[in-house]
Motif scaffolding. Structure first.
Motif, mmCIF file in Angstrom:
data_model
loop_
_atom_site.group_PDB
_atom_site.id
_atom_site.type_symbol
_atom_site.label_atom_id
_atom_site.label_comp_id
_atom_site.label_asym_id
_atom_site.label_seq_id
_atom_site.Cartn_x
_atom_site.Cartn_y
_atom_site.Cartn_z
ATOM 1 N N LEU A 35 5.103 2.440 -11.773
ATOM 2 C CA LEU A 35 5.198 3.366 -10.641
ATOM 3 C C LEU A 35 5.613 4.761 -11.098
ATOM 4 C CD1 LEU A 35 6.803 1.019 -7.970
ATOM 5 C CD2 LEU A 35 4.582 2.162 -7.773
ATOM 6 N N LEU A 36 6.537 4.855 -12.019
ATOM 7 C CA LEU A 36 6.969 6.169 -12.500
ATOM 8 C C LEU A 36 5.849 6.878 -13.248
ATOM 9 C CD1 LEU A 36 10.629 5.436 -13.674
ATOM 10 C CD2 LEU A 36 9.864 6.503 -11.539
ATOM 11 N N ILE A 37 5.087 6.131 -14.038
ATOM 12 C CA ILE A 37 3.931 6.720 -14.718
ATOM 13 C C ILE A 37 2.908 7.195 -13.685
ATOM 14 C CG2 ILE A 37 1.934 6.208 -16.188
ATOM 15 C CD1 ILE A 37 3.774 4.326 -17.791
ATOM 16 N N ALA A 38 2.679 6.365 -12.661
ATOM 17 C CA ALA A 38 1.703 6.718 -11.629
ATOM 18 C C ALA A 38 2.080 8.027 -10.950
ATOM 19 C CB ALA A 38 1.607 5.594 -10.600
ATOM 20 N N TYR A 39 3.280 8.112 -10.410
ATOM 21 C CA TYR A 39 3.665 9.309 -9.659
ATOM 22 C C TYR A 39 3.710 10.554 -10.541
ATOM 23 C CZ TYR A 39 4.552 6.765 -5.372
ATOM 24 O OH TYR A 39 4.379 6.028 -4.227
ATOM 25 N N SER A 40 4.077 10.384 -11.802
ATOM 26 C CA SER A 40 4.107 11.529 -12.715
ATOM 27 C C SER A 40 2.711 12.056 -13.017
ATOM 28 C CB SER A 40 4.803 11.130 -14.026
ATOM 29 O OG SER A 40 6.160 10.804 -13.782
ATOM 30 N N ASN A 41 1.693 11.253 -12.675
ATOM 31 C CA ASN A 41 0.307 11.660 -12.903
ATOM 32 C C ASN A 41 -0.475 11.817 -11.597
ATOM 33 O OD1 ASN A 41 -0.365 11.595 -16.011
ATOM 34 N ND2 ASN A 41 1.039 9.901 -15.639
ATOM 35 N N GLY A 42 0.232 11.962 -10.491
ATOM 36 C CA GLY A 42 -0.431 12.209 -9.213
ATOM 37 C C GLY A 42 -1.138 11.001 -8.639
ATOM 38 N N ILE A 43 -0.660 9.801 -8.957
ATOM 39 C CA ILE A 43 -1.287 8.551 -8.528
ATOM 40 C C ILE A 43 -0.303 7.776 -7.665
ATOM 41 C CG2 ILE A 43 -2.326 6.381 -9.334
ATOM 42 C CD1 ILE A 43 -2.746 7.904 -12.075
ATOM 43 N N PHE A 44 -0.796 7.101 -6.631
ATOM 44 C CA PHE A 44 0.089 6.295 -5.798
ATOM 45 C C PHE A 44 -0.627 5.017 -5.351
ATOM 46 C CE2 PHE A 44 -2.064 9.385 -3.076
ATOM 47 C CZ PHE A 44 -2.590 8.590 -2.056
ATOM 48 N N PRO A 45 0.135 3.939 -5.094
ATOM 49 C CA PRO A 45 -0.467 2.692 -4.617
ATOM 50 C C PRO A 45 -0.653 2.722 -3.109
ATOM 51 C CG PRO A 45 1.871 2.353 -4.949
ATOM 52 C CD PRO A 45 1.576 3.786 -5.343
ATOM 53 N N TRP A 46 -1.748 2.130 -2.641
ATOM 54 C CA TRP A 46 -2.034 2.089 -1.199
ATOM 55 C C TRP A 46 -2.981 0.928 -0.936
ATOM 56 C CZ3 TRP A 46 -5.762 5.679 1.842
ATOM 57 C CH2 TRP A 46 -5.535 5.540 3.229
ATOM 58 N N PHE A 47 -2.435 -0.131 -0.371
ATOM 59 C CA PHE A 47 -3.244 -1.321 -0.135
ATOM 60 C C PHE A 47 -2.613 -2.133 0.992
ATOM 61 C CE2 PHE A 47 0.105 -2.302 -3.058
ATOM 62 C CZ PHE A 47 0.480 -3.613 -2.807
ATOM 63 N N SER A 48 -3.374 -3.052 1.537
ATOM 64 C CA SER A 48 -2.904 -3.881 2.649
ATOM 65 C C SER A 48 -2.547 -5.276 2.167
ATOM 66 C CB SER A 48 -3.984 -3.966 3.734
ATOM 67 O OG SER A 48 -4.285 -2.686 4.248
ATOM 68 N N GLU A 49 -1.818 -5.985 3.027
ATOM 69 C CA GLU A 49 -1.443 -7.369 2.712
ATOM 70 C C GLU A 49 -2.691 -8.196 2.405
ATOM 71 O OE1 GLU A 49 1.272 -9.777 1.709
ATOM 72 O OE2 GLU A 49 2.132 -8.430 3.210
ATOM 73 N N GLY A 50 -2.626 -8.966 1.323
ATOM 74 C CA GLY A 50 -3.742 -9.821 0.946
ATOM 75 C C GLY A 50 -4.747 -9.166 0.024
ATOM 76 N N GLU A 51 -4.636 -7.829 -0.161
ATOM 77 C CA GLU A 51 -5.523 -7.111 -1.080
ATOM 78 C C GLU A 51 -4.871 -6.998 -2.449
ATOM 79 O OE1 GLU A 51 -7.763 -3.952 1.944
ATOM 80 O OE2 GLU A 51 -6.175 -3.263 0.597
ATOM 81 N N PRO A 52 -5.675 -6.801 -3.496
ATOM 82 C CA PRO A 52 -5.086 -6.455 -4.789
ATOM 83 C C PRO A 52 -4.479 -5.054 -4.699
ATOM 84 C CG PRO A 52 -7.473 -6.211 -4.851
ATOM 85 C CD PRO A 52 -7.140 -6.858 -3.531
ATOM 86 N N ILE A 53 -3.638 -4.703 -5.660
ATOM 87 C CA ILE A 53 -3.027 -3.369 -5.658
ATOM 88 C C ILE A 53 -4.112 -2.333 -5.943
ATOM 89 C CG2 ILE A 53 -1.307 -1.881 -6.731
ATOM 90 C CD1 ILE A 53 0.229 -4.442 -7.508
#
Length: 210
Positions: A35-53
């Motif tokens: 997560l820290l690597i993601a946010y430092s590179n302008g990336i974020f997780p966004w998914f619904s229950e039952g979906e892959p990340i």
């Protein structure tokens, strides 16, 4: 084309390779390191229950410059009268759970799954994630949470149980030592408060500025 993330490597492909809708990669985990690597590179997780990340990095970013936030006369009156008590980092778990359970117009279910909640509460406990908490008569009625990366606050979600509570949280946040509030994706509420769209390149410059 989006990328499948390996389980043994917390890194990401170049965010500029994201699809038109911003989808960059799929899979991986919600570990603190990733997560820290993601946010430092302008990336974020966004998914619904039952979906892959699912990991996103939009080509256009919705942001608010703190000195451009719009405060109506009626809202300024509420702030002057100190209708709300506002705290920082005093109710993180309660704020994220309210963000997850508050019903929103046109939305079915929540993307703030139990797995997401646990991951961000863990980030908060390690000092990376923060909340603004809005109280009315000792009752939590609004708030927001997100991560601070350098001088950018990467907002994740907000909620409001009474009128103007989330606005009060956002205005409080704008007075803190930050250069930019990252709202990720636009909506009418954010645009009415002064949000604007900027290119990823400019966003990355601001995100990575010392």
């Amino acid at each position: 084309m989006f990328f499948q993330l390996p389980d043994d490597d917390p890194g990401f492909p170049d965010p500029a390779l994201a699809e038109e809708d911003g989808l960059l990669a799929i899979g991986g985990d919600l570990s603190t390191e990733r997560l820290l690597i993601a946010y430092s590179n302008g990336i974020f997780p966004w998914f619904s229950e039952g979906e892959p990340i699912l990991w996103y990095s939009p080509h256009k970013r919705c942001v608010i410059y703190p000195d451009k936030i719009k405060i109506s006369k009626s809202m300024q009156k509420i702030l002057n009268q100190e209708v709300f008590k506002i705290t920082f980092n005093q109710a993180f778990a309660e704020v994220i759970r309210n963000c997850a359970t508050t019903e929103r117009k046109g939305q079915v279910g929540t993307w703030i799954t139990n797995e997401m909640q646990d991951a961000y509460i863990n980030l908060h406990q390690q000092g990376y994630a923060h909340s603004v908490d809005v109280w009315l008569a000792d009752r939590l009625v609004g708030g927001l949470y997100g991560l601070k990366v350098n001088h950018v606050f990467c907002g994740e979600s907000m909620f409001s149980h009474v009128s103007n509570a989330s606005k009060a949280a956002l205005i409080f946040l704008s007075k803190m030592n930050i250069d930019l509030i990252d709202c990720q994706l636009p909506n009418d509420h954010l645009m009415s408060l002064g949000a604007e769209m900027i290119d990823r390149e400019l966003y990355m410059e601001l995100l990575q500025a010392p």
